[in-house]
Design a protein around this motif. Structure first.
Motif, PDB file in Angstrom:
ATOM      1  N   PRO A  90     -51.338  31.389 -25.473  1.00 45.80           N
ATOM      2  CA  PRO A  90     -52.493  31.484 -24.581  1.00 45.80           C
ATOM      3  C   PRO A  90     -52.179  31.238 -23.116  1.00 45.80           C
ATOM      4  CG  PRO A  90     -52.523  29.404 -25.747  1.00 45.80           C
ATOM      5  CD  PRO A  90     -51.371  30.191 -26.310  1.00 45.80           C
ATOM      6  N   HIS A  91     -50.911  30.899 -22.786  1.00 43.40           N
ATOM      7  CA  HIS A  91     -50.551  30.625 -21.407  1.00 43.40           C
ATOM      8  C   HIS A  91     -49.215  31.292 -21.084  1.00 43.40           C
ATOM      9  CE1 HIS A  91     -53.811  27.704 -21.024  1.00 43.40           C
ATOM     10  NE2 HIS A  91     -53.452  27.265 -22.214  1.00 43.40           N
ATOM     11  N   LEU A  92     -48.901  31.374 -19.807  1.00 47.42           N
ATOM     12  CA  LEU A  92     -47.663  32.006 -19.357  1.00 47.42           C
ATOM     13  C   LEU A  92     -46.536  30.978 -19.278  1.00 47.42           C
ATOM     14  CD1 LEU A  92     -49.111  34.162 -16.424  1.00 47.42           C
ATOM     15  CD2 LEU A  92     -48.727  34.865 -18.800  1.00 47.42           C
ATOM     16  N   ALA A  93     -45.298  31.508 -19.234  1.00 47.46           N
ATOM     17  CA  ALA A  93     -44.135  30.628 -19.155  1.00 47.46           C
ATOM     18  C   ALA A  93     -44.214  29.711 -17.942  1.00 47.46           C
ATOM     19  CB  ALA A  93     -42.856  31.464 -19.111  1.00 47.46           C
ATOM     20  N   LYS A  94     -44.694  30.228 -16.821  1.00 46.15           N
ATOM     21  CA  LYS A  94     -44.772  29.401 -15.608  1.00 46.15           C
ATOM     22  C   LYS A  94     -45.736  28.228 -15.791  1.00 46.15           C
ATOM     23  CE  LYS A  94     -48.380  32.107 -13.286  1.00 46.15           C
ATOM     24  NZ  LYS A  94     -48.730  32.861 -12.054  1.00 46.15           N
ATOM     25  N   ASP A  95     -46.790  28.444 -16.595  1.00 41.44           N
ATOM     26  CA  ASP A  95     -47.728  27.347 -16.860  1.00 41.44           C
ATOM     27  C   ASP A  95     -47.044  26.241 -17.660  1.00 41.44           C
ATOM     28  OD1 ASP A  95     -49.844  28.761 -15.633  1.00 41.44           O
ATOM     29  OD2 ASP A  95     -50.191  29.879 -17.488  1.00 41.44           O
ATOM     30  N   TYR A  96     -46.340  26.652 -18.715  1.00 39.39           N
ATOM     31  CA  TYR A  96     -45.654  25.661 -19.549  1.00 39.39           C
ATOM     32  C   TYR A  96     -44.566  24.928 -18.759  1.00 39.39           C
ATOM     33  CZ  TYR A  96     -47.978  27.786 -23.582  1.00 39.39           C
ATOM     34  OH  TYR A  96     -48.917  28.240 -24.467  1.00 39.39           O
ATOM     35  N   LEU A  97     -43.865  25.653 -17.873  1.00 39.86           N
ATOM     36  CA  LEU A  97     -42.836  25.004 -17.058  1.00 39.86           C
ATOM     37  C   LEU A  97     -43.454  24.007 -16.076  1.00 39.86           C
ATOM     38  CD1 LEU A  97     -40.443  28.021 -16.365  1.00 39.86           C
ATOM     39  CD2 LEU A  97     -39.955  25.991 -17.739  1.00 39.86           C
ATOM     40  N   SER A  98     -44.633  24.321 -15.582  1.00 42.68           N
ATOM     41  CA  SER A  98     -45.333  23.394 -14.700  1.00 42.68           C
ATOM     42  C   SER A  98     -45.731  22.132 -15.457  1.00 42.68           C
ATOM     43  CB  SER A  98     -46.577  24.068 -14.115  1.00 42.68           C
ATOM     44  OG  SER A  98     -47.333  23.159 -13.341  1.00 42.68           O
ATOM     45  N   TRP A  99     -46.222  22.301 -16.678  1.00 43.08           N
ATOM     46  CA  TRP A  99     -46.572  21.141 -17.506  1.00 43.08           C
ATOM     47  C   TRP A  99     -45.325  20.332 -17.851  1.00 43.08           C
ATOM     48  CZ3 TRP A  99     -49.861  25.000 -20.653  1.00 43.08           C
ATOM     49  CH2 TRP A  99     -51.113  25.138 -20.039  1.00 43.08           C
ATOM     50  N   PHE A 100     -44.220  21.041 -18.104  1.00 40.63           N
ATOM     51  CA  PHE A 100     -42.972  20.325 -18.379  1.00 40.63           C
ATOM     52  C   PHE A 100     -42.654  19.375 -17.239  1.00 40.63           C
ATOM     53  CE2 PHE A 100     -38.508  19.785 -17.455  1.00 40.63           C
ATOM     54  CZ  PHE A 100     -38.007  19.291 -18.647  1.00 40.63           C
ATOM     55  N   GLU A 101     -42.758  19.849 -16.018  1.00 43.38           N
ATOM     56  CA  GLU A 101     -42.423  19.019 -14.866  1.00 43.38           C
ATOM     57  C   GLU A 101     -43.295  17.769 -14.804  1.00 43.38           C
ATOM     58  OE1 GLU A 101     -40.334  17.600 -11.897  1.00 43.38           O
ATOM     59  OE2 GLU A 101     -39.857  19.540 -12.810  1.00 43.38           O
ATOM     60  N   ASN A 102     -44.580  17.944 -15.080  1.00 42.77           N
ATOM     61  CA  ASN A 102     -45.488  16.800 -15.078  1.00 42.77           C
ATOM     62  C   ASN A 102     -45.129  15.802 -16.174  1.00 42.77           C
ATOM     63  OD1 ASN A 102     -46.955  17.909 -12.968  1.00 42.77           O
ATOM     64  ND2 ASN A 102     -48.411  18.927 -14.307  1.00 42.77           N
ATOM     65  N   TYR A 103     -44.887  16.322 -17.373  1.00 39.98           N
ATOM     66  CA  TYR A 103     -44.579  15.442 -18.518  1.00 39.98           C
ATOM     67  C   TYR A 103     -43.229  14.760 -18.324  1.00 39.98           C
ATOM     68  CZ  TYR A 103     -48.273  18.217 -20.799  1.00 39.98           C
ATOM     69  OH  TYR A 103     -49.444  18.845 -21.113  1.00 39.98           O
ATOM     70  N   TYR A 104     -42.256  15.510 -17.828  1.00 39.62           N
ATOM     71  CA  TYR A 104     -40.913  14.955 -17.636  1.00 39.62           C
ATOM     72  C   TYR A 104     -40.951  13.804 -16.627  1.00 39.62           C
ATOM     73  CZ  TYR A 104     -35.926  14.636 -16.582  1.00 39.62           C
ATOM     74  OH  TYR A 104     -34.647  14.174 -16.395  1.00 39.62           O
ATOM     75  N   THR A 105     -41.731  13.986 -15.564  1.00 44.03           N
ATOM     76  CA  THR A 105     -41.849  12.936 -14.554  1.00 44.03           C
ATOM     77  C   THR A 105     -42.375  11.650 -15.173  1.00 44.03           C
ATOM     78  OG1 THR A 105     -42.257  14.580 -12.815  1.00 44.03           O
ATOM     79  CG2 THR A 105     -42.960  12.321 -12.381  1.00 44.03           C
ATOM     80  N   GLN A 106     -43.360  11.778 -16.066  1.00 46.00           N
ATOM     81  CA  GLN A 106     -43.890  10.601 -16.746  1.00 46.00           C
ATOM     82  C   GLN A 106     -42.848   9.985 -17.681  1.00 46.00           C
ATOM     83  OE1 GLN A 106     -46.845   9.177 -16.235  1.00 46.00           O
ATOM     84  NE2 GLN A 106     -47.558  10.717 -14.792  1.00 46.00           N
ATOM     85  N   ALA A 107     -42.124  10.830 -18.392  1.00 47.51           N
ATOM     86  CA  ALA A 107     -41.135  10.345 -19.360  1.00 47.51           C
ATOM     87  C   ALA A 107     -39.983   9.614 -18.696  1.00 47.51           C
ATOM     88  CB  ALA A 107     -40.590  11.520 -20.185  1.00 47.51           C
ATOM     89  N   ALA A 108     -39.606  10.069 -17.505  1.00 46.59           N
ATOM     90  CA  ALA A 108     -38.426   9.534 -16.830  1.00 46.59           C
ATOM     91  C   ALA A 108     -38.721   8.312 -15.970  1.00 46.59           C
ATOM     92  CB  ALA A 108     -37.796  10.624 -15.966  1.00 46.59           C
ATOM     93  N   LYS A 109     -39.975   7.866 -15.937  1.00 50.77           N
ATOM     94  CA  LYS A 109     -40.326   6.707 -15.127  1.00 50.77           C
ATOM     95  C   LYS A 109     -39.581   5.448 -15.600  1.00 50.77           C
ATOM     96  CE  LYS A 109     -44.921   7.862 -13.365  1.00 50.77           C
ATOM     97  NZ  LYS A 109     -46.368   7.530 -13.413  1.00 50.77           N
TER      98      LYS A 109
END
Length: 347
Positions: free
Chosen positions: A328-347
């Motif tokens: 239901p979403h484009l690759a760029k959307d998922y990559l944007s979410w990855f960046e948000n999630y990764y930032t939280q994970a790496a804190k």
């Protein structure tokens, strides 16, 4: 639940409505209408309204991260529904491509409690929700520990290893696509390179992730029913108690996971978090004493898994082509979410 968009053409849902008419005792009149509900990250949801009768039609997507099995999802949904913790299912198609459930009239929009809701939009209603949140969330979490265990079991280690394996396979395929496949457009080549960069970043979390898994496993006495995605977007407030929706990842798993997800995704104050934790640990039967110390590690695992999921979906989108509509979403959307999630994970 509320509608994001206006009325939609019933012809878009004709195949699903025909299945319901032919294989259930539900009768639709000529007054039936449909509205798009807030779209999820992996499925589409519609409000069906026929006079005073309302249902939610969920149309499932074929693509997933490999963990979602509709049979397991239905079993977990039914367990929660039988305990009054989820909307009742009314119809499941033979191919499990669509579900029909009761529409739940909500007192307030629980998604107002999400961390990513603009703080400027916080009003008296959302402030009141936050004040009541610890008691309501504790009530739900403690009720879930008493539910029968689903047959599906997903350990912390199994989930992480599954994502690593799937992502490795996608990395190989994308490398082949980039080097020996048909000529790629500049945008596709850029997207593949972006994906590969993010994959390398995620792999650098592996050692710390394994340490966090070990520390969390050390505080568990036994598995319990776990929803595994208790964000504010998957909770409904009705008749003074919370109901869950979206059981794609529900299983028997670690008794600290759901609390960690709630704490990571709900925009409640530190004092409200402390109240929730006190209520939860005072009656939690499946954790060792001192388990609260593992909460930061479990919170980081939630974001790490979320980042891996987003990267996996982005890779599938690139392999299938964004225009395939399998996702239901484009690759760029998922990559944007990855960046948000990764930032939280790496804190």
């Amino acid at each position: 639940m509320s509608t994001d968009n206006g009325k939609i053409d019933l012809m878009n849902l004709a195949a699903y409505l025909q299945q319901i008419r032919q294989n259930s005792d539900i009768v639709f009149s000529e007054n039936l209408c449909a509205f798009q509900l807030g779209s999820g990250l992996s499925n589409h949801n519609y409000l069906l309204q026929d006079g005073v009768n309302k249902w939610v039609l969920r149309v499932n997507q074929n693509a997933s991260d490999g963990f979602v099995r509709r049979k397991d999802e239905l079993a977990s949904w039914q367990i929660a529904g039988n305990a009054g913790l989820a909307p009742q299912l009314r119809f499941v198609s033979s191919t499990m491509d669509c579900f029909l459930s009761d529409y739940v009239e909500t007192q307030s929009d629980w998604s107002q409690l999400a961390h990513d809701v603009d703080g400027a939009a916080v009003d008296n209603q959302s402030i009141c929700l936050r004040q009541r949140a610890p008691q309501l969330l504790a009530q739900l979490l403690l009720a879930m520990q008493d539910l029968p265990l689903p047959q599906n079991h997903i350990s912390l280690s199994r989930q992480w290893q599954h994502y690593l394996t799937q992502l490795h396979h996608i990395a190989v395929k994308l490398e082949t696509m980039a080097s020996s496949g048909p000529p790629n457009t500049n945008q596709l080549a850029i997207s593949i390179e972006q994906w590969q960069t993010q994959w390398q970043r995620l792999q650098r979390l592996h050692h710390d992730t394994q340490l966090k898994i070990d520390s969390c496993d050390a505080v568990s006495l036994r598995n319990q029913y776990s929803h595994r995605d208790l964000t504010p977007y998957n909770l409904l407030l009705s008749d003074e108690h919370l109901l869950c929706i979206d059981f794609e990842y529900a299983c028997q798993s670690h008794p600290l996971f759901d609390l960690a997800v709630v704490l990571q995704t709900h925009g409640i104050s530190s004092s409200q978090q402390a109240q929730l934790k006190a209520l939860y640990f005072s009656k939690q039967q499946n954790l060792k004493l001192g388990a609260e110390q593992a909460l930061p590690a479990m919170g980081a695992l939630y974001w790490t898994y979320s980042a891996a999921w987003a990267l996996l979906m982005a890779g599938q989108s690139l392999l299938n082509g964004d225009e395939s509509k399998l996702l239901p979403h484009l690759a760029k959307d998922y990559l944007s979410w990855f960046e948000n999630y990764y930032t939280q994970a790496a804190k």
